[in-house]
Design a protein around this motif. Structure first.
Motif, PDB file in Angstrom:
ATOM      1  N   GLY A   1      19.587 -32.724 -23.392  1.00 64.25           N
ATOM      2  CA  GLY A   1      20.449 -31.664 -22.881  1.00 64.25           C
ATOM      3  C   GLY A   1      21.854 -31.661 -23.454  1.00 64.25           C
ATOM      4  O   GLY A   1      22.682 -30.847 -23.062  1.00 64.25           O
ATOM      5  N   LEU A   2      22.135 -32.560 -24.380  1.00 64.27           N
ATOM      6  CA  LEU A   2      23.467 -32.593 -24.985  1.00 64.27           C
ATOM      7  C   LEU A   2      23.470 -31.806 -26.294  1.00 64.27           C
ATOM      8  O   LEU A   2      22.500 -31.878 -27.054  1.00 64.27           O
ATOM      9  N   PRO A   3      24.545 -31.074 -26.586  1.00 69.14           N
ATOM     10  CA  PRO A   3      24.599 -30.317 -27.847  1.00 69.14           C
ATOM     11  C   PRO A   3      24.817 -31.256 -29.036  1.00 69.14           C
ATOM     12  O   PRO A   3      24.782 -32.478 -28.893  1.00 69.14           O
ATOM     13  N   LEU A   4      25.076 -30.654 -30.204  1.00 69.70           N
ATOM     14  CA  LEU A   4      25.265 -31.457 -31.427  1.00 69.70           C
ATOM     15  C   LEU A   4      26.637 -32.131 -31.394  1.00 69.70           C
ATOM     16  O   LEU A   4      27.654 -31.515 -31.726  1.00 69.70           O
ATOM     17  N   ILE A   5      26.678 -33.383 -30.949  1.00 72.26           N
ATOM     18  CA  ILE A   5      27.950 -34.103 -30.855  1.00 72.26           C
ATOM     19  C   ILE A   5      27.892 -35.477 -31.539  1.00 72.26           C
ATOM     20  O   ILE A   5      28.907 -36.162 -31.630  1.00 72.26           O
ATOM     21  N   ASP A   6      26.732 -35.888 -31.978  1.00 74.73           N
ATOM     22  CA  ASP A   6      26.594 -37.149 -32.712  1.00 74.73           C
ATOM     23  C   ASP A   6      25.753 -36.888 -33.951  1.00 74.73           C
ATOM     24  O   ASP A   6      24.982 -35.930 -33.983  1.00 74.73           O
ATOM     25  N   ARG A   7      25.834 -37.754 -34.933  1.00 74.52           N
ATOM     26  CA  ARG A   7      24.923 -37.703 -36.060  1.00 74.52           C
ATOM     27  C   ARG A   7      24.794 -39.111 -36.659  1.00 74.52           C
ATOM     28  O   ARG A   7      25.568 -40.009 -36.304  1.00 74.52           O
ATOM     29  N   VAL A   8      23.836 -39.280 -37.543  1.00 74.02           N
ATOM     30  CA  VAL A   8      23.650 -40.573 -38.194  1.00 74.02           C
ATOM     31  C   VAL A   8      24.167 -40.467 -39.633  1.00 74.02           C
ATOM     32  O   VAL A   8      23.887 -39.474 -40.320  1.00 74.02           O
ATOM     33  N   ILE A   9      24.947 -41.452 -40.046  1.00 80.85           N
ATOM     34  CA  ILE A   9      25.489 -41.474 -41.414  1.00 80.85           C
ATOM     35  C   ILE A   9      25.145 -42.819 -42.064  1.00 80.85           C
ATOM     36  O   ILE A   9      24.851 -43.796 -41.380  1.00 80.85           O
ATOM     37  N   THR A  10      25.197 -42.845 -43.400  1.00 83.98           N
ATOM     38  CA  THR A  10      25.078 -44.105 -44.144  1.00 83.98           C
ATOM     39  C   THR A  10      26.464 -44.480 -44.665  1.00 83.98           C
ATOM     40  O   THR A  10      27.174 -43.627 -45.213  1.00 83.98           O
ATOM     41  N   VAL A  11      26.847 -45.730 -44.467  1.00 79.61           N
ATOM     42  CA  VAL A  11      28.096 -46.243 -45.044  1.00 79.61           C
ATOM     43  C   VAL A  11      27.675 -47.287 -46.083  1.00 79.61           C
ATOM     44  O   VAL A  11      27.023 -48.274 -45.726  1.00 79.61           O
ATOM     45  N   SER A  12      27.998 -47.042 -47.352  1.00 82.03           N
ATOM     46  CA  SER A  12      27.475 -47.937 -48.389  1.00 82.03           C
ATOM     47  C   SER A  12      28.417 -47.983 -49.594  1.00 82.03           C
ATOM     48  O   SER A  12      29.516 -47.427 -49.558  1.00 82.03           O
ATOM     49  N   GLY A  13      27.958 -48.642 -50.659  1.00 83.76           N
ATOM     50  CA  GLY A  13      28.766 -48.808 -51.867  1.00 83.76           C
ATOM     51  C   GLY A  13      29.246 -50.257 -51.997  1.00 83.76           C
ATOM     52  O   GLY A  13      29.215 -51.020 -51.028  1.00 83.76           O
ATOM     53  N   ASP A  14      29.710 -50.626 -53.211  1.00 86.64           N
ATOM     54  CA  ASP A  14      30.073 -52.026 -53.451  1.00 86.64           C
ATOM     55  C   ASP A  14      31.430 -52.411 -52.878  1.00 86.64           C
ATOM     56  O   ASP A  14      31.816 -53.581 -52.911  1.00 86.64           O
ATOM     57  N   ALA A  15      32.179 -51.441 -52.340  1.00 88.76           N
ATOM     58  CA  ALA A  15      33.502 -51.769 -51.808  1.00 88.76           C
ATOM     59  C   ALA A  15      33.537 -51.763 -50.277  1.00 88.76           C
ATOM     60  O   ALA A  15      34.617 -51.764 -49.688  1.00 88.76           O
ATOM     61  N   ILE A  16      32.378 -51.771 -49.619  1.00 85.52           N
ATOM     62  CA  ILE A  16      32.382 -51.912 -48.158  1.00 85.52           C
ATOM     63  C   ILE A  16      31.686 -53.234 -47.842  1.00 85.52           C
ATOM     64  O   ILE A  16      30.633 -53.549 -48.404  1.00 85.52           O
ATOM     65  N   ALA A  17      32.302 -54.016 -46.944  1.00 89.12           N
ATOM     66  CA  ALA A  17      31.793 -55.388 -46.716  1.00 89.12           C
ATOM     67  C   ALA A  17      30.407 -55.389 -46.084  1.00 89.12           C
ATOM     68  O   ALA A  17      29.551 -56.183 -46.462  1.00 89.12           O
ATOM     69  N   GLN A  18      30.173 -54.525 -45.090  1.00 86.07           N
ATOM     70  CA  GLN A  18      28.872 -54.516 -44.399  1.00 86.07           C
ATOM     71  C   GLN A  18      28.298 -53.101 -44.389  1.00 86.07           C
ATOM     72  O   GLN A  18      28.547 -52.340 -43.457  1.00 86.07           O
ATOM     73  N   PRO A  19      27.544 -52.748 -45.427  1.00 80.16           N
ATOM     74  CA  PRO A  19      26.934 -51.404 -45.436  1.00 80.16           C
ATOM     75  C   PRO A  19      26.017 -51.239 -44.233  1.00 80.16           C
ATOM     76  O   PRO A  19      25.356 -52.188 -43.806  1.00 80.16           O
ATOM     77  N   LYS A  20      25.988 -50.026 -43.669  1.00 82.60           N
ATOM     78  CA  LYS A  20      25.209 -49.793 -42.447  1.00 82.60           C
ATOM     79  C   LYS A  20      24.698 -48.362 -42.385  1.00 82.60           C
ATOM     80  O   LYS A  20      25.239 -47.472 -43.050  1.00 82.60           O
TER      81      LYS A  20
END
Ligand code: SF4
Ligand code: SF4
Length: 442
Positions: free
Chosen positions: A282-301
Motif C-alpha cells: 500500500g505504499l507508493p514509490l518511495i524506495d528503490r534498490v541501487i548498486t554501489v560499486s567501482g574500485d574507489a568504494i570500500a564496500q560495494p553493495k
C-alpha cells in the motif's frame, strides 16, 4: 541454452562479480532526504506542502494537473524544512523538497490492492492507481508507467516484455531483485498485463545470469497467466527497449516511434517489483534498490534506499571511498552521468552509483576509417559521419543522416581506436536539431 540477440553492439567487461553475490541490504533512514520536483519524464511537479508542514511516509507532497507526469511522495515521516534549489544527478540543479526525518514510523498506506482480484480490475482503474502511486520506469528513463500502459485510440498492446537484461557493466540490483523478491515481480507483472491489455508476457534475461533464468523457470508456472522466459545473448545495449524488442520479437520500432507502434510495452524488472510491492504494502514509490560499486568504494553493495537519500550519507554506509577518487557516475559506465557533487540525492531513475580511482582518458587521433563504430552501432547509423557533420555544424545534414535515432549508448565511442568523442559530438548535433525545430515551431 538457445539465446536471442540483435545486430551490432559490444562486449565490455561486465564487472558484475563485484556485487552479483551480495544480498540487498537496507540503508537506514538518514536524517535528511532531498526530493527533486523533476525526477521523471514529463511535466515538472508543483509542491503541495510548504515549509514547516509535518508529513507521513507515503504521503503525497507534489503533483501537477498533467497526464505525462508522476506525483512525488515523502520517503520518511518528518517535517518539510525547505523547498530550495538543490544538486540534481541529471540536471545539475533543480527545485527540491527537503525533508527532515523525525524518526517516527508514521505511514500513509493508501494503495493496497487485493492480490487475488488483480485480473478482475478494470484497466483504467489500474492505470489511475499506478499514477497515484508515482510509478515511473526505474531502468533510468523514468517514463510514467500509467502513460506507457495506456494505448492511444486505435492501437493495441499485444506483448508485455519484462526487461531483466541489466546490460550495463557493474549494475546488479535487478539481478538481486529477481533472485530475492521474484514473487513481488510476479504480482507487478500481473498488474502490468491487466493494465496494458497485453495477451502475451515475456521476460528477457541475459545469459550471464543463469541462476536468474533458472529461478524464473521454476517460478513462472505458478503464475495465473502464461509467461515465456527468453534467454538473451550477453551484449551491450541488450537492455535498450528497441533492442530487446528486436531480439525477442524480431520487430523494428520505427524511427521516431515508440514500442506501442509495434504493439509492445516494455517495463524494467525493478519497476515491476515496485508495482508488486505497492500492491502488497500500500505504499507508493518511495524506495528503490541501487548498486554501489567501482574500485574507489570500500564496500560495494546492493542497497534498498529511500528515494531522496544523499550520496554523501550512502558513502559512509559503504565503508567510505578509497583515494584517489577520480570520478563518480550515476548509472552504468556506458550511459551513466558523471557527478559534480556528493550532495546529489537518489532519484527514481537512479540505478546505481559507481566510484572510480582512474578515468578512461583516450588521446584523440584523426579517424582511420576502420568502421568499428559502424559495426558496433545497434541503430545502424554511421557514427563517424554523424560526428564529422556535428564538428562542421552541418546539423541539417546530420538530421538527414538520422542523428535523432542515436540512443546515446556509447558503443561506438567504446570501440573507436582513435579516441574520437563520438557520443558527445552526436549529442551536440541532436540538441541543435531539437533546438532549431522548436524555434521553427514557435
Ligand atoms: S551512434 Fe549512437 S546509437 Fe550508434 S553506437 Fe553511437 S551512441 Fe550508440
Ligand atoms: S571507430 Fe573511430 S577511427 Fe574507426 S571509423 Fe569510427 S570514428 Fe573513425
Amino acid at each position: 541454452m538457445k539465446t536471442k540477440t540483435f545486430p551490432g553492439g559490444v562486449h565490455p567487461p561486465t564487472y558484475k562479480e563485484i556485487t552479483a553475490h551480495k544480498q540487498i541490504e537496507v540503508f537506514p533512514f538518514p536524517e535528511r532526504l532531498v526530493l527533486p520536483l523533476i525526477q521523471h519524464t514529463g511535466a515538472p511537479l508543483e509542491p503541495i506542502v510548504k515549509k514547516g508542514d509535518a508529513v507521513k511516509r507515503g504521503q503525497k507532497i507534489a503533483d501537477v494537473d498533467a497526464f505525462v507526469t508522476a506525483p512525488l511522495h515523502a520517503s520518511c515521516s518528518g517535517k518539510i524544512s525547505s523547498i530550495e534549489e538543490w544538486f540534481h544527478p541529471v540536471r545539475g540543479k533543480c527545485l527540491a523538497i527537503v525533508l527532515e526525518n523525525d524518526g517516527s514510523s508514521e505511514e500513509e498506506r493508501r494503495n493496497p490492492l487485493p492480490i487475488s482480484e488483480i485480473e478482475n480490475q478494470q484497466p483504467q482503474f489500474l492505470r489511475e492507481w499506478l499514477r497515484e502511486g508515482g510509478m515511473v520506469g526505474l531502468g533510468g528513463a523514468a517514463f510514467p508507467t500509467h502513460v506507457k500502459v495506456s494505448p492511444p485510440a486505435g492501437k493495441n498492446i499485444e506483448f508485455l516484455i519484462i526487461n531483466g537484461a541489466e546490460c550495463e557493466p557493474y549494475l546488479t540490483c535487478d539481478q538481486r531483485l529477481m533472485l530475492e523478491e521474484i514473487s513481488k515481480i510476479g504480482i507487478g507483472l500481473r498488474i502490468l498485463a491487466r493494465a496494458s491489455g497485453a495477451s502475451r508476457v515475456l521476460v528477457g534475461i541475459e545469459d550471464n545470469k543463469p541462476e536468474v533464468i533458472a529461478r524464473w523457470e521454476e517460478f513462472s508456472p505458478h503464475l495465473p497467466l502464461p509467461v515465456e522466459i527468453v534467454p538473451l545473448k550477453t551484449k551491450y545495449p541488450q537492455g535498450s527497449e528497441k533492442h530487446l524488442i528486436r531480439a525477442i520479437l524480431n520487430r523494428e520500432v520505427p524511427s521516431g516511434g515508440l514500442p506501442l507502434d509495434v504493439g509492445v510495452v516494455v517495463n524494467n524488472v525493478q519497476t515491476t517489483w515496485a508495482i508488486g510491492r505497492m500492491a502488497e504494502e500500500g505504499l507508493p514509490l518511495i524506495d528503490r534498490v541501487i548498486t554501489v560499486s567501482g574500485d574507489a568504494i570500500a564496500q560495494p553493495k546492493n542497497l534498498k534506499v529511500p528515494i531522496g537519500s544523499l550520496l554523501e550519507d550512502i558513502i559512509p554506509f559503504c565503508g567510505g571511498v578509497r583515494e584517489p577518487l577520480k570520478k563518480v557516475v550515476m548509472g552504468g559506465p556506458m550511459m551513466g552521468i558523471a557527478q559534480v557533487s556528493l550532495s546529489v540525492p537518489v532519484i527514481k531513475g537512479t540505478s546505481g552509483f559507481l566510484f572510480f580511482q582512474s578515468v578512461w582518458e583516450k588521446k584523440e587521433y584523426p579517424c582511420i576509417r576502420c568502421a568499428r563504430c559502424v559495426n558496433s552501432c545497434p541503430m545502424n547509423l554511421i557514427p563517424s559521419w554523424l560526428a564529422r557533420l556535428s564538428e562542421f555544424e552541418a546539423f541539417e545534414e546530420a538530421k538527414a543522416a538520422r542523428a535523432l535515432d542515436c540512443i546515446e549508448c556509447g558503443a561506438c565511442a567504446y570501440q573507436c581506436p582513435a579516441g574520437i568523442p563520438l557520443v558527445q559530438l552526436i549529442k551536440l548535433a541532436k540538441s541543435e536539431i531539437i533546438r532549431s525545430s522548436r524555434k521553427g515551431g514557435d
